[in-house]
Design a protein around this motif. Structure first.
Motif, PDB file in Angstrom:
ATOM      1  N   GLU A 346      -3.972  12.164  -7.134  1.00 31.46           N
ATOM      2  CA  GLU A 346      -4.947  12.081  -6.079  1.00 31.46           C
ATOM      3  C   GLU A 346      -5.491  10.512  -6.157  1.00 31.46           C
ATOM      4  N   GLN A 347      -5.670   9.981  -7.236  1.00 29.26           N
ATOM      5  CA  GLN A 347      -6.116   8.719  -7.586  1.00 29.26           C
ATOM      6  C   GLN A 347      -5.106   7.852  -6.850  1.00 29.26           C
ATOM      7  N   VAL A 348      -3.893   7.827  -7.288  1.00 31.42           N
ATOM      8  CA  VAL A 348      -2.773   6.878  -6.566  1.00 31.42           C
ATOM      9  C   VAL A 348      -2.765   7.306  -5.040  1.00 31.42           C
ATOM     10  N   GLU A 349      -2.765   8.217  -4.524  1.00 31.20           N
ATOM     11  CA  GLU A 349      -2.708   8.565  -3.074  1.00 31.20           C
ATOM     12  C   GLU A 349      -4.079   7.950  -2.318  1.00 31.20           C
ATOM     13  N   ALA A 350      -5.267   7.879  -2.946  1.00 32.21           N
ATOM     14  CA  ALA A 350      -6.453   7.416  -2.494  1.00 32.21           C
ATOM     15  C   ALA A 350      -6.440   5.845  -2.432  1.00 32.21           C
ATOM     16  N   GLU A 351      -5.712   5.413  -3.270  1.00 29.51           N
ATOM     17  CA  GLU A 351      -5.806   3.852  -3.841  1.00 29.51           C
ATOM     18  C   GLU A 351      -4.292   3.367  -3.917  1.00 29.51           C
ATOM     19  N   ARG A 352      -3.619   3.527  -2.805  1.00 28.24           N
ATOM     20  CA  ARG A 352      -2.195   3.317  -2.809  1.00 28.24           C
ATOM     21  C   ARG A 352      -2.061   1.720  -2.968  1.00 28.24           C
ATOM     22  N   LEU A 353      -2.616   0.692  -2.255  1.00 28.36           N
ATOM     23  CA  LEU A 353      -2.611  -0.552  -2.488  1.00 28.36           C
ATOM     24  C   LEU A 353      -3.021  -1.073  -3.904  1.00 28.36           C
ATOM     25  N   ALA A 354      -4.135  -0.764  -4.342  1.00 28.46           N
ATOM     26  CA  ALA A 354      -4.506  -0.902  -5.473  1.00 28.46           C
ATOM     27  C   ALA A 354      -3.399  -0.350  -6.852  1.00 28.46           C
ATOM     28  N   SER A 355      -2.746   0.780  -6.458  1.00 27.96           N
ATOM     29  CA  SER A 355      -2.176   1.319  -7.408  1.00 27.96           C
ATOM     30  C   SER A 355      -0.650   0.494  -7.521  1.00 27.96           C
ATOM     31  N   VAL A 356      -0.247   0.019  -6.405  1.00 26.52           N
ATOM     32  CA  VAL A 356       1.237  -0.631  -6.412  1.00 26.52           C
ATOM     33  C   VAL A 356       0.853  -1.949  -6.929  1.00 26.52           C
ATOM     34  N   ARG A 357      -0.304  -2.475  -6.728  1.00 27.11           N
ATOM     35  CA  ARG A 357      -0.635  -3.804  -7.236  1.00 27.11           C
ATOM     36  C   ARG A 357      -0.731  -3.718  -8.767  1.00 27.11           C
ATOM     37  N   GLU A 358      -1.173  -2.749  -9.358  1.00 27.72           N
ATOM     38  CA  GLU A 358      -1.382  -2.745 -10.748  1.00 27.72           C
ATOM     39  C   GLU A 358      -0.328  -2.255 -11.393  1.00 27.72           C
ATOM     40  N   LEU A 359       0.735  -1.551 -10.724  1.00 28.84           N
ATOM     41  CA  LEU A 359       1.913  -1.123 -11.452  1.00 28.84           C
ATOM     42  C   LEU A 359       2.893  -2.550 -11.614  1.00 28.84           C
ATOM     43  N   ALA A 360       2.999  -3.182 -10.468  1.00 27.79           N
ATOM     44  CA  ALA A 360       3.727  -4.570 -10.415  1.00 27.79           C
ATOM     45  C   ALA A 360       3.065  -5.463 -11.400  1.00 27.79           C
ATOM     46  N   ALA A 361       2.162  -5.605 -11.600  1.00 28.06           N
ATOM     47  CA  ALA A 361       1.448  -6.432 -12.823  1.00 28.06           C
ATOM     48  C   ALA A 361       1.575  -5.911 -13.940  1.00 28.06           C
ATOM     49  N   ARG A 362       1.277  -4.720 -14.070  1.00 27.66           N
ATOM     50  CA  ARG A 362       1.522  -4.170 -15.662  1.00 27.66           C
ATOM     51  C   ARG A 362       2.990  -3.906 -16.070  1.00 27.66           C
ATOM     52  N   TYR A 363       4.010  -3.810 -15.258  1.00 29.47           N
ATOM     53  CA  TYR A 363       5.347  -3.839 -15.692  1.00 29.47           C
ATOM     54  C   TYR A 363       6.109  -5.023 -15.308  1.00 29.47           C
ATOM     55  N   ALA A 364       5.551  -6.045 -14.930  1.00 33.45           N
ATOM     56  CA  ALA A 364       6.142  -7.382 -14.365  1.00 33.45           C
ATOM     57  C   ALA A 364       7.440  -7.181 -13.651  1.00 33.45           C
ATOM     58  N   ALA A 365       7.309  -6.214 -12.708  1.00 34.44           N
ATOM     59  CA  ALA A 365       8.373  -5.752 -11.799  1.00 34.44           C
ATOM     60  C   ALA A 365       8.045  -5.770 -10.342  1.00 34.44           C
ATOM     61  N   THR A 366       8.790  -5.793  -9.546  1.00 34.11           N
ATOM     62  CA  THR A 366       8.636  -5.457  -8.042  1.00 34.11           C
ATOM     63  C   THR A 366       8.629  -4.024  -8.146  1.00 34.11           C
ATOM     64  N   VAL A 367       7.641  -3.414  -7.380  1.00 31.15           N
ATOM     65  CA  VAL A 367       7.240  -1.954  -7.340  1.00 31.15           C
ATOM     66  C   VAL A 367       7.307  -1.594  -5.764  1.00 31.15           C
ATOM     67  N   LEU A 368       7.992  -0.286  -5.526  1.00 28.80           N
ATOM     68  CA  LEU A 368       8.327   0.133  -4.277  1.00 28.80           C
ATOM     69  C   LEU A 368       7.526   1.565  -4.393  1.00 28.80           C
ATOM     70  N   LEU A 369       6.460   1.692  -4.013  1.00 32.42           N
ATOM     71  CA  LEU A 369       5.683   2.950  -4.197  1.00 32.42           C
ATOM     72  C   LEU A 369       6.065   3.924  -2.670  1.00 32.42           C
ATOM     73  N   LYS A 370       6.727   5.153  -3.062  1.00 32.05           N
ATOM     74  CA  LYS A 370       7.152   5.764  -1.936  1.00 32.05           C
ATOM     75  C   LYS A 370       5.946   6.631  -1.459  1.00 32.05           C
ATOM     76  N   GLY A 371       5.979   7.291   0.016  1.00 32.44           N
ATOM     77  CA  GLY A 371       4.943   8.280   0.236  1.00 32.44           C
ATOM     78  C   GLY A 371       4.895   7.895   1.690  1.00 32.44           C
ATOM     79  N   SER A 372       3.599   8.395   2.132  1.00 30.16           N
ATOM     80  CA  SER A 372       3.155   8.402   3.636  1.00 30.16           C
ATOM     81  C   SER A 372       3.079   7.062   4.197  1.00 30.16           C
TER      82      SER A 372
END
Length: 462
Positions: A346-372
């Motif tokens: 629920e947190q990820v879906e409510a904060e999609r942009l912040a979540s994909v940004r955080e994942l990319a920075a945390r894993y030093a990777a390009t992240v494609l967050l699938k969904g709506s």
């Protein structure tokens, strides 16, 4: 604003807003229009637009949520055009909203934070006719697409100068309805963007195209480690996506070789391990692996781009992913992203942009967050993230993500940079979903089969 006469930008915005409202009404003369007016410039835009509609014969009533703070020049313009000004707390305000042929949301602008106040939410909920939002629906966050509390659900949003991230990213996107951009003369550069959405011309420029000197190896070879005894179909679908993705050949490593060859005899099959499968220009690992992590070490230790999806996201060691020197692309859905972040879905879906940004920075990777709304973020936080403008809810079907992984991995093998490969893959995948569905249910195989039509759609559009 410093270079132009005072109010010039507002007049341009109001003209575009009034034109959009007139289009929705069809017949302006004799129509009933109710404006919901807060403080600030959004209310001013709505008041000036209302004055234009009133001069064309519409009955326009402005309900003022903060009468003492409403835009004074806009109030004067509507009054002189024959419009009516009422306090939003007046006895018949809710009835006026319910009877209106069109409701204009001018409550809160791009600086607003948090949800609507109770009276504003009550009036917005009373609308029975179409609702047009001014710049963005009131109550949504313009910068992030987050929605904290009550917000206006618009049938259309008329936005000015440039699209706001909140109009393109869920959950706020679902509140915006149809979008219309009004050019008011702002001078913007791509370097200032926080979010990008590739259009057909952008994708067509990025798509790999063979030359007279090309052979299957020069076009790129993608390796796929996917499938298991329990999930052989995941391997087949990932290979299907890869074969339609522009690379010259596909190498498959895994236990579903018989199923893959039966469906795609052109696939180069290896008994493994991945390090002995032969030369590749990219790897895709994860779809349908189950608990078999045996190929992960070889793949993550390789010096080529790697895409990690599905079970691979669960099995991969975060420190190993971060330590890679070659590019890495992660493609989680919201549930997988939540597990990687230690958050809830629920947190990820409510904060999609912040979540994909955080994942990319945390894993030093390009992240494609699938969904709506599919979001793609590079690891460099100074670069814009991207949002995919294509797609259909019919893509929410088993195996669809496996096709996307193979397709994106093939684009990596063909030489596209990680951000471009993920963005183009999502774009083509979304278009293929539209082509295949055409308003009806589809399977992942249908999506893979429609990738060729999606590719042609992009490249043949003038």
């Amino acid at each position: 604003m410093a270079r132009l006469p005072e109010g010039a930008l507002m007049q341009r915005a109001a003209a575009g807003l009034a034109a959009a409202c007139a289009d929705l009404l069809g017949k302006v003369y004799g129509s009933r229009v109710t404006l919901l007016i807060g403080s600030g410039d959004n209310g001013g835009d709505a008041l000036y637009a209302g004055a234009r509609l009133a001069r064309r014969g519409a009955g326009v009533t402005a309900l003022l949520l903060s009468p003492e703070r409403a835009h004074p020049e806009g109030l004067a313009a509507l009054r002189s055009a024959g419009g009516t000004l009422l306090d939003a707390n007046t006895e018949h305000a809710t009835e006026l909203v319910g009877r209106a042929d069109l409701v204009v949301d001018g409550i809160v602008g791009i600086g607003g934070k948090g949800g609507l106040r109770p009276r504003a939410a009550e009036l917005a909920d009373a609308a029975r006719g179409p609702v047009v939002a001014v710049d963005l629906p009131s109550g949504v966050d313009a910068d992030t697409g987050e929605v904290h509390g009550e917000a206006v659900r618009a049938d259309a949003t008329v936005t000015f100068g440039t699209y706001k991230p909140g109009l393109l990213v869920d959950p706020a996107r679902a509140y915006a309805g149809a979008l219309r951009l009004v050019d008011i003369g702002l001078e913007l550069t791509e370097a200032e963007a926080e979010l990008e959405a590739l259009q057909y011309a952008d994708v067509a420029t990025l798509l790999p195209e063979p030359t007279g000197e090309s052979d299957k190896y020069r076009r790129g070879v993608v390796g796929i480690v996917a499938g298991s005894a329990r999930y052989p179909g995941a391997a087949t679908l990932a290979v299907a996506g890869a074969l339609h993705g522009g690379a010259g050949a596909v190498r498959y490593v895994g236990p579903a070789a018989d199923a893959v060859l039966a469906r795609f005899p052109e696939t180069l099959v290896s008994a493994g391990p991945p390090a002995r499968a032969g030369r590749v220009q990219s790897w895709v690992i994860g779809p349908g692996l189950g608990d078999d992590a045996s190929g992960l070490h070889d793949v993550l230790a390789s010096d080529v781009p790697v895409l990690v999806d599905a079970d691979g996201l669960r099995l991969a060691d975060p420190a190993t992913v971060r330590a890679r020197t070659a590019p890495t692309v992660l493609t989680p859905h919201a549930g997988e992203a939540a597990a990687l972040l230690g958050a809830t879905r629920e947190q990820v879906e409510a904060e999609r942009l912040a979540s994909v940004r955080e994942l990319a920075a945390r894993y030093a990777a390009t992240v494609l967050l699938k969904g709506s709304t599919t979001l793609i973020s590079p690891p460099d936080e100074t670069r814009p993230a991207r949002v995919n403008p294509t797609g259909t809810p019919w893509l929410a079907t088993a195996g669809s993500g496996d096709v996307l992984s193979g397709l994106t991995g093939s684009l990596l093998a063909a030489g596209l940079a990680p951000l471009d490969a993920a963005s183009v893959g999502a774009h083509l995948h979304g278009l293929a979903g539209r082509h295949a569905a055409n308003g009806a249910p589809i399977s992942a195989q249908d999506v893979a089969g429609a990738l060729r039509a999606a590719w042609q759609d992009v490249t043949e559009t003038p």
